[in-house]
Design a protein around this motif. Structure first.
Motif, PDB file in Angstrom:
ATOM      1  N   LYS A  85     -25.465 -13.919 -24.019  1.00 54.46           N
ATOM      2  CA  LYS A  85     -26.648 -14.450 -24.680  1.00 54.46           C
ATOM      3  C   LYS A  85     -27.651 -14.947 -23.636  1.00 54.46           C
ATOM      4  CE  LYS A  85     -24.305 -16.063 -28.849  1.00 54.46           C
ATOM      5  NZ  LYS A  85     -24.016 -17.244 -29.692  1.00 54.46           N
ATOM      6  N   GLU A 207     -28.064 -25.537 -34.826  1.00 52.14           N
ATOM      7  CA  GLU A 207     -27.634 -25.019 -36.130  1.00 52.14           C
ATOM      8  C   GLU A 207     -28.459 -25.633 -37.249  1.00 52.14           C
ATOM      9  OE1 GLU A 207     -22.934 -24.384 -34.802  1.00 52.14           O
ATOM     10  OE2 GLU A 207     -23.556 -26.190 -35.909  1.00 52.14           O
ATOM     11  N   ASP A 215     -28.800 -20.258 -46.810  1.00 53.33           N
ATOM     12  CA  ASP A 215     -27.476 -20.505 -46.242  1.00 53.33           C
ATOM     13  C   ASP A 215     -26.678 -21.518 -47.066  1.00 53.33           C
ATOM     14  OD1 ASP A 215     -28.118 -18.845 -44.071  1.00 53.33           O
ATOM     15  OD2 ASP A 215     -29.067 -20.508 -42.990  1.00 53.33           O
ATOM     16  N   GLN A 226     -24.642 -19.631 -39.770  1.00 51.17           N
ATOM     17  CA  GLN A 226     -24.593 -18.275 -39.218  1.00 51.17           C
ATOM     18  C   GLN A 226     -25.665 -18.002 -38.168  1.00 51.17           C
ATOM     19  OE1 GLN A 226     -25.278 -15.479 -42.434  1.00 51.17           O
ATOM     20  NE2 GLN A 226     -26.644 -16.896 -43.481  1.00 51.17           N
ATOM     21  N   ARG A 227     -26.444 -19.020 -37.812  1.00 53.36           N
ATOM     22  CA  ARG A 227     -27.454 -18.822 -36.766  1.00 53.36           C
ATOM     23  C   ARG A 227     -27.738 -20.154 -36.071  1.00 53.36           C
ATOM     24  NH1 ARG A 227     -30.069 -18.731 -41.555  1.00 53.36           N
ATOM     25  NH2 ARG A 227     -29.765 -16.497 -41.777  1.00 53.36           N
ATOM     26  N   THR A 228     -28.358 -20.054 -34.913  1.00 56.16           N
ATOM     27  CA  THR A 228     -28.740 -21.248 -34.167  1.00 56.16           C
ATOM     28  C   THR A 228     -30.104 -21.020 -33.534  1.00 56.16           C
ATOM     29  OG1 THR A 228     -27.993 -22.868 -32.511  1.00 56.16           O
ATOM     30  CG2 THR A 228     -27.679 -20.543 -31.987  1.00 56.16           C
ATOM     31  N   GLY A 244     -30.616 -17.103 -32.652  1.00 51.11           N
ATOM     32  CA  GLY A 244     -29.492 -16.206 -32.389  1.00 51.11           C
ATOM     33  C   GLY A 244     -28.266 -16.608 -33.178  1.00 51.11           C
ATOM     34  N   THR A 245     -27.156 -15.981 -32.825  1.00 53.64           N
ATOM     35  CA  THR A 245     -25.896 -16.300 -33.491  1.00 53.64           C
ATOM     36  C   THR A 245     -25.344 -17.609 -32.935  1.00 53.64           C
ATOM     37  OG1 THR A 245     -24.740 -14.940 -31.855  1.00 53.64           O
ATOM     38  CG2 THR A 245     -25.342 -13.896 -33.942  1.00 53.64           C
ATOM     39  N   GLU A 252     -19.430 -19.743 -36.273  1.00 57.80           N
ATOM     40  CA  GLU A 252     -19.940 -19.253 -37.561  1.00 57.80           C
ATOM     41  C   GLU A 252     -18.910 -19.644 -38.615  1.00 57.80           C
ATOM     42  OE1 GLU A 252     -21.291 -15.127 -39.790  1.00 57.80           O
ATOM     43  OE2 GLU A 252     -21.360 -15.253 -37.604  1.00 57.80           O
TER      44      GLU A 252
END
Length: 363
Positions: A85, A207, A215, A226-228, A244-245, A252
């Protein structure tokens, strides 16, 4: 020609010139290749790709004479950058530029010795904490391991190095009284919603910033993380908000929604005009804004300043105090293992340990 970077020069005609080893003859002489561009970054990028290609050539591998600076530049921009990442890449690059290259970057890759690394570790230990020294050494070791895989080195000289002893970091969390005071003030003002979310769920600040109404399942009473969102440095040297994830696969996760938090979120959703839970219009509220507001609230309440992440520690600490088992806490925090949770919150078990000692003493 004015020099700007490794084997990159500014020509009199205004163009940048990059030089690379194109061929190494049997007599040891080198034939260079050249690339040109009006843009420095374009030359640097092309030069990195050419260097990376040359490192795959068995003949070139056996005669590689590049320095650590040359190798780590190639490793970062052609290998690390494509596999991790952006946040991880930035972290690696920062450690390389700040702590590795200034001290040992001029040493040829094939001439780096364990004794050089021992001396380097001693120097680092004068200015960095043991955990930081370990982190920087890990980056050096990973970079050299890749050099071994590409047959540039026979053995990784960063292995079996004596490192400073790690000290267990004491987790800093708010007391029950402080938590009640913070929560009472935060729930009275919608802009402090991130504080409530952190205290009630243990979510990370990134998050929370990235959390969208989609969500949250109000029927099942769950929050799906599920994302940050992070503000990261990009190629131009500027920063940008990157969505991103989550941090790891385990990050997650799906969290249960308490009745109290559900009621509060439904109330906020009715007046929200954003797809983000913490946002205005259709944009999110970024982490640094959340941090700034939290700091101001602590000042108003005259509570000792702790980082926003302390709210996550507070959530975990309260769970432990209430007897929630460690596997459940680890799952809710999104830790990679229960061992990680135990390592972080060891000090929080003192109350249980004291009770155990008292019980044993009565036998």
């Amino acid at each position: 020609m004015a020099k700007r970077g490794e084997n990159i020069y500014k020509r009199k005609d205004g163009r940048w010139e990059g030089r690379y080893i194109k061929e190494r003859k049997m007599d040891g002489k080198i034939r260079y290749g050249y690339i040109y561009s009006r843009k420095y970054l374009e030359v640097k990028h092309k030069l990195m790709l050419l260097k990376a290609d040359s490192l795959r050539d068995p003949e070139f591998q056996s005669t590689y004479t590049g320095t650590l600076t040359e190798w780590f530049e190639v490793w970062l921009d052609t290998i690390v950058k494509t596999r991790v990442k952006l946040s991880t890449y930035n972290s690696y690059k920062s450690k390389v530029q700040l702590h590795i290259l200034p001290r040992i970057g001029a040493i040829r890759l094939t001439e780096l010795l364990p004794t050089d690394i021992d001396q380097w570790i001693l120097q680092l230990s004068l200015s960095l904490s043991p955990s930081s020294v370990h982190a920087v050494h890990r980056v050096l070791k990973n970079g050299l391991a890749q050099a071994v895989r590409q047959n540039l080195l026979k053995k990784n000289p960063a292995l079996n190095i004596d490192l400073p002893k790690l000290e267990k970091q004491k987790v800093r969390a708010f007391s029950v009284a402080q938590q009640k005071k913070i929560k009472a003030a935060a729930i009275a003002d919608e802009k402090y919603l991130p504080i409530i979310l952190a205290l009630e769920t243990g979510m990370r600040i990134g998050e929370i910033s990235a959390l969208q109404w989609g969500d949250i399942d109000f029927t099942e009473k769950t929050i799906h993380i599920q994302r940050t969102l992070q503000r990261l440095q990009v190629d131009s040297g500027k920063t940008a908000l990157i969505e991103g994830t989550p941090k790891t696969f385990q990050s997650e996760r799906t969290l249960p929604l308490s009745n109290q938090l559900e009621t509060y979120l439904i109330e906020i959703k009715q007046s929200s005009k954003s797809s983000y839970v913490v946002g205005i219009a259709d944009s999110c509220t970024e982490p640094r804004t959340i941090t700034y507001r939290f700091k101001n609230l602590l000042e108003q309440l005259q509570i000792t300043q702790l980082p926003f992440h302390a709210l996550r520690h507070t959530f975990a600490t309260r769970c432990l105090e209430l007897g929630v088992n460690i596997a459940t806490i680890s799952s809710m925090l999104g830790h990679t293992s229960t061992k990680m949770t135990l390592d972080v919150y060891t000090n929080s078990f003192m109350k249980d340990e004291r009770q155990a000692i008292e019980k044993i003493s009565t036998i």
